[in-house]
Design a protein around this motif. Sequence first.
Motif, PDB file in Angstrom:
ATOM      1  N   THR A  49       3.767  11.122  12.719  1.00 44.96           N
ATOM      2  CA  THR A  49       4.764  10.079  12.487  1.00 44.96           C
ATOM      3  C   THR A  49       4.145   8.704  12.682  1.00 44.96           C
ATOM      4  OG1 THR A  49       6.457  11.559  13.329  1.00 44.96           O
ATOM      5  CG2 THR A  49       7.024   9.238  13.191  1.00 44.96           C
ATOM      6  N   ALA A  50       4.434   7.826  11.747  1.00 46.53           N
ATOM      7  CA  ALA A  50       3.850   6.481  11.800  1.00 46.53           C
ATOM      8  C   ALA A  50       4.938   5.457  12.094  1.00 46.53           C
ATOM      9  CB  ALA A  50       3.171   6.146  10.481  1.00 46.53           C
ATOM     10  N   THR A  51       4.682   4.583  13.050  1.00 48.73           N
ATOM     11  CA  THR A  51       5.587   3.462  13.256  1.00 48.73           C
ATOM     12  C   THR A  51       5.044   2.191  12.619  1.00 48.73           C
ATOM     13  OG1 THR A  51       4.566   3.064  15.407  1.00 48.73           O
ATOM     14  CG2 THR A  51       6.594   4.359  15.369  1.00 48.73           C
ATOM     15  N   ARG A  52       3.748   2.190  12.341  1.00 50.53           N
ATOM     16  CA  ARG A  52       3.135   1.103  11.581  1.00 50.53           C
ATOM     17  C   ARG A  52       2.491   1.715  10.360  1.00 50.53           C
ATOM     18  NH1 ARG A  52      -0.076  -1.903  16.300  1.00 50.53           N
ATOM     19  NH2 ARG A  52       1.005  -3.890  16.356  1.00 50.53           N
ATOM     20  N   LEU A  53       2.750   1.189   9.191  1.00 50.07           N
ATOM     21  CA  LEU A  53       2.045   1.604   7.990  1.00 50.07           C
ATOM     22  C   LEU A  53       1.836   0.364   7.142  1.00 50.07           C
ATOM     23  CD1 LEU A  53       2.543   4.744   5.856  1.00 50.07           C
ATOM     24  CD2 LEU A  53       2.234   2.529   4.746  1.00 50.07           C
ATOM     25  N   GLN A  54       0.601   0.114   6.811  1.00 47.79           N
ATOM     26  CA  GLN A  54       0.262  -1.046   5.998  1.00 47.79           C
ATOM     27  C   GLN A  54      -0.594  -0.650   4.822  1.00 47.79           C
ATOM     28  OE1 GLN A  54      -0.643  -4.010   9.308  1.00 47.79           O
ATOM     29  NE2 GLN A  54      -0.861  -5.382   7.572  1.00 47.79           N
ATOM     30  N   TRP A  55      -0.345  -1.302   3.699  1.00 52.09           N
ATOM     31  CA  TRP A  55      -1.201  -1.191   2.528  1.00 52.09           C
ATOM     32  C   TRP A  55      -2.000  -2.492   2.427  1.00 52.09           C
ATOM     33  CZ3 TRP A  55      -2.280   2.811  -0.656  1.00 52.09           C
ATOM     34  CH2 TRP A  55      -1.410   3.915  -0.647  1.00 52.09           C
ATOM     35  N   PHE A  56      -3.318  -2.314   2.216  1.00 50.43           N
ATOM     36  CA  PHE A  56      -4.219  -3.465   2.081  1.00 50.43           C
ATOM     37  C   PHE A  56      -4.929  -3.407   0.744  1.00 50.43           C
ATOM     38  CE2 PHE A  56      -4.233  -5.148   6.398  1.00 50.43           C
ATOM     39  CZ  PHE A  56      -3.887  -4.057   7.176  1.00 50.43           C
ATOM     40  N   TYR A  57      -5.306  -4.593   0.264  1.00 52.86           N
ATOM     41  CA  TYR A  57      -6.139  -4.710  -0.927  1.00 52.86           C
ATOM     42  C   TYR A  57      -7.417  -5.429  -0.542  1.00 52.86           C
ATOM     43  CZ  TYR A  57      -7.947  -6.725  -5.235  1.00 52.86           C
ATOM     44  OH  TYR A  57      -8.771  -7.112  -6.263  1.00 52.86           O
ATOM     45  N   GLN A  58      -8.531  -4.908  -1.039  1.00 56.62           N
ATOM     46  CA  GLN A  58      -9.811  -5.557  -0.766  1.00 56.62           C
ATOM     47  C   GLN A  58     -10.554  -5.812  -2.071  1.00 56.62           C
ATOM     48  OE1 GLN A  58     -12.849  -3.393   1.527  1.00 56.62           O
ATOM     49  NE2 GLN A  58     -13.096  -5.252   2.728  1.00 56.62           N
ATOM     50  N   HIS A  59     -10.874  -7.091  -2.309  1.00 55.89           N
ATOM     51  CA  HIS A  59     -11.730  -7.436  -3.435  1.00 55.89           C
ATOM     52  C   HIS A  59     -13.097  -6.798  -3.208  1.00 55.89           C
ATOM     53  CE1 HIS A  59      -9.246 -10.590  -5.257  1.00 55.89           C
ATOM     54  NE2 HIS A  59      -8.857 -10.855  -4.038  1.00 55.89           N
ATOM     55  N   PRO A  60     -13.842  -6.524  -4.243  1.00 54.95           N
ATOM     56  CA  PRO A  60     -15.198  -5.997  -4.022  1.00 54.95           C
ATOM     57  C   PRO A  60     -15.992  -6.922  -3.108  1.00 54.95           C
ATOM     58  CG  PRO A  60     -14.603  -5.849  -6.346  1.00 54.95           C
ATOM     59  CD  PRO A  60     -13.499  -6.615  -5.667  1.00 54.95           C
ATOM     60  N   GLY A  61     -16.385  -6.446  -1.958  1.00 52.07           N
ATOM     61  CA  GLY A  61     -17.154  -7.221  -0.993  1.00 52.07           C
ATOM     62  C   GLY A  61     -16.373  -8.340  -0.356  1.00 52.07           C
TER      63      GLY A  61
END
Lengths: 110, 113
Positions: free
Chosen positions: A28-40
Motif C-alpha cells: 500500500t502506498a501513501t505517496r505515489l509520484q510520477w516524474f518525467y526526466q529529460h535525457p540527462g
Amino acid sequence: GQQVQQSPASLVLQEGENAELQCNFSSTATRLQWFYQHPGGRLVSLFYNPSGTKHTGRLTSTTVTNERRSSLHISSSQTTDSGTYFCAIDLTEGADRLTFGKGTQLIIQP
Amino acid sequence: GGIITQTPKFLIGQEGQKLTLKCQQNFNHDTMYWYRQDSGKGLRLIYYSITENDLQKGDLSEGYDASREKKSSFSLTVTSAQKNEMAVFLCASSPLTAYTEVFFGKGTRLTVV
C-alpha cells in the motif's frame, strides 16, 4: 522481487498516438509520484497521486490503491514528450522515503 | 514556491579523492534526501534526514557520508571516489508528514578519472 515495477521498459510511438505507462507496486502506498526526466536532465514531478485520477493538459494519472497500480496516459503524443518516466512510491505506509521504478523510456517519432 | 539548489553542477574528481556535494532548499522542508542515478537507470536512495543533525541510511550508503548541518542544507561526501564512476546525484526535499510531494534539485554530475 522488484517492489515497483514499471511497464513497458521502453515505448516507441508516432507523433499523435496515445501512450499508456503502467506502474505496479508491492504494498500500500501513501505517496505515489510520477516524474518525467529529460535525457540527462532534471527530474520534474508530473503528478502526486496516491489515489484517484488527476489531469493536467494531455496527461492523466489514475491510481487504484487497493489494486496497487497506477497508470500515466499521454494523449496525442508530441516529440517533446520523449524522455524517461518514473513512478515512485513509499513502500512502507508513512515512510519518509520514495522507492523508484526503473522507468519507461518513451520515444515519440515525428 | 521554493527551490532546491545543488552545487556544483559538474564535478570531476580523481580516484581515491574525497568529494563533497552540497544541497540547499528554501521550502522549509523537514526531510531531505540524496539519490544516485546511474546512466539509463532509476534512482537509488543513499541517505536521508528527517531533521537537523539526523541521518538515515538508504539502500546505497556504503562509500558515502552525509551531514545535515541545518534544516536548509544537506551535504553528501563520496569518501573515496572510484575510477570510471559516473553518476548523477540528486537532492530532494519534502515535508515530514506522509501524503506529501517530494521535490528534486537539478543534480550534480560526477565523473571520476
